[in-house]
Design a protein around this motif. Sequence first.
Motif, PDB file in Angstrom:
ATOM      1  N   ARG A   2       0.841  -1.169   0.026  1.00 28.13           N
ATOM      2  CA  ARG A   2      -0.089   0.250  -0.157  1.00 28.13           C
ATOM      3  C   ARG A   2       0.885   1.344  -0.143  1.00 28.13           C
ATOM      4  NH1 ARG A   2      -3.677  -0.010   4.784  1.00 28.13           N
ATOM      5  NH2 ARG A   2      -2.288   1.181   5.947  1.00 28.13           N
ATOM      6  N   TYR A   3       1.857   1.205   0.864  1.00 25.84           N
ATOM      7  CA  TYR A   3       2.759   2.397   0.940  1.00 25.84           C
ATOM      8  C   TYR A   3       3.483   2.739  -0.507  1.00 25.84           C
ATOM      9  CZ  TYR A   3       1.637   2.209   5.714  1.00 25.84           C
ATOM     10  OH  TYR A   3       1.217   2.116   7.169  1.00 25.84           O
ATOM     11  N   ILE A   5       2.280   2.095  -3.274  1.00 23.22           N
ATOM     12  CA  ILE A   5       1.214   2.639  -4.323  1.00 23.22           C
ATOM     13  C   ILE A   5       1.125   4.459  -3.928  1.00 23.22           C
ATOM     14  CG2 ILE A   5      -1.266   3.139  -4.802  1.00 23.22           C
ATOM     15  CD1 ILE A   5      -1.283   0.042  -4.105  1.00 23.22           C
ATOM     16  N   TYR A   6       1.142   4.602  -2.657  1.00 19.84           N
ATOM     17  CA  TYR A   6       1.217   5.914  -2.130  1.00 19.84           C
ATOM     18  C   TYR A   6       2.482   6.793  -2.579  1.00 19.84           C
ATOM     19  CZ  TYR A   6      -2.796   4.762   0.993  1.00 19.84           C
ATOM     20  OH  TYR A   6      -3.888   4.528   1.460  1.00 19.84           O
ATOM     21  N   LEU A   7       3.541   6.090  -2.535  1.00 21.77           N
ATOM     22  CA  LEU A   7       4.749   6.452  -2.888  1.00 21.77           C
ATOM     23  C   LEU A   7       4.833   6.942  -4.469  1.00 21.77           C
ATOM     24  CD1 LEU A   7       7.753   7.619  -2.269  1.00 21.77           C
ATOM     25  CD2 LEU A   7       8.387   5.037  -2.884  1.00 21.77           C
ATOM     26  N   THR A   8       4.383   5.960  -5.153  1.00 23.02           N
ATOM     27  CA  THR A   8       4.043   6.152  -6.663  1.00 23.02           C
ATOM     28  C   THR A   8       3.438   7.332  -7.062  1.00 23.02           C
ATOM     29  OG1 THR A   8       4.443   3.831  -6.981  1.00 23.02           O
ATOM     30  CG2 THR A   8       3.552   5.073  -8.715  1.00 23.02           C
ATOM     31  N   ILE A   9       2.117   7.479  -6.442  1.00 20.91           N
ATOM     32  CA  ILE A   9       1.289   8.494  -6.591  1.00 20.91           C
ATOM     33  C   ILE A   9       2.072   9.829  -6.095  1.00 20.91           C
ATOM     34  CG2 ILE A   9      -1.070   9.714  -6.069  1.00 20.91           C
ATOM     35  CD1 ILE A   9      -2.035   6.718  -5.652  1.00 20.91           C
ATOM     36  N   GLY A  10       2.572   9.910  -5.099  1.00 24.16           N
ATOM     37  CA  GLY A  10       3.132  11.290  -4.707  1.00 24.16           C
ATOM     38  C   GLY A  10       4.283  11.680  -5.544  1.00 24.16           C
ATOM     39  N   TYR A  65      -9.561   1.833   0.005  1.00 24.11           N
ATOM     40  CA  TYR A  65      -8.650   0.556  -0.246  1.00 24.11           C
ATOM     41  C   TYR A  65      -8.919  -0.570   0.973  1.00 24.11           C
ATOM     42  CZ  TYR A  65      -6.317   2.363   3.970  1.00 24.11           C
ATOM     43  OH  TYR A  65      -6.205   2.800   5.202  1.00 24.11           O
ATOM     44  N   ASP A  66      -9.696  -0.351   1.867  1.00 27.49           N
ATOM     45  CA  ASP A  66      -9.724  -1.399   2.848  1.00 27.49           C
ATOM     46  C   ASP A  66     -11.145  -2.140   2.610  1.00 27.49           C
ATOM     47  OD1 ASP A  66     -11.486   0.563   3.815  1.00 27.49           O
ATOM     48  OD2 ASP A  66     -10.612   0.616   5.927  1.00 27.49           O
TER      49      ASP A  66
END
Length: 137
Positions: A2-3, A5-10, A65-66
């Motif tokens: 999940r992190y 994905i967040y890093l990629t979006i950021g 997401y959950d």
Amino acid sequence: MRYLIYLTIGILFGFVMTKSEAISWFRIQEMFRFESFHMYGIIGTAVLVGTIGVAVAKRFGIHAYDGSDLRLKPKDFSIPRYLYGGIIFGLGWAITGACPGPMFTLLGQGLWAIGVVILSSVFGTFAYGALRDKLPH
């Protein structure tokens, strides 16, 4: 995972902010002086994309997401809330030349002085949280 994905979006967000020149203090000053439509176009596009995204999420019942339902609560209309908050936010934006999104992009580009602005905004957020019950809403 999940992190990641967040890093990629950021990273993608930072790339778009950089390429659109939304992190440029010069572009931000142009906007506040009403000398250019550039930033208004970027902000308007973001509002339009966000509006369409929320409408699509509601229409097709997209979940978080959950797996839980998205909770999109309407806000109460209050002139002081938006007037004072908008003035404070706008002044901070005009003085520093950066709003919250570009602040982290600027830090990622190695402009370490923006760290003072980030720390100040974090302090302001904590101060608001501590004083929230005493403020008019």
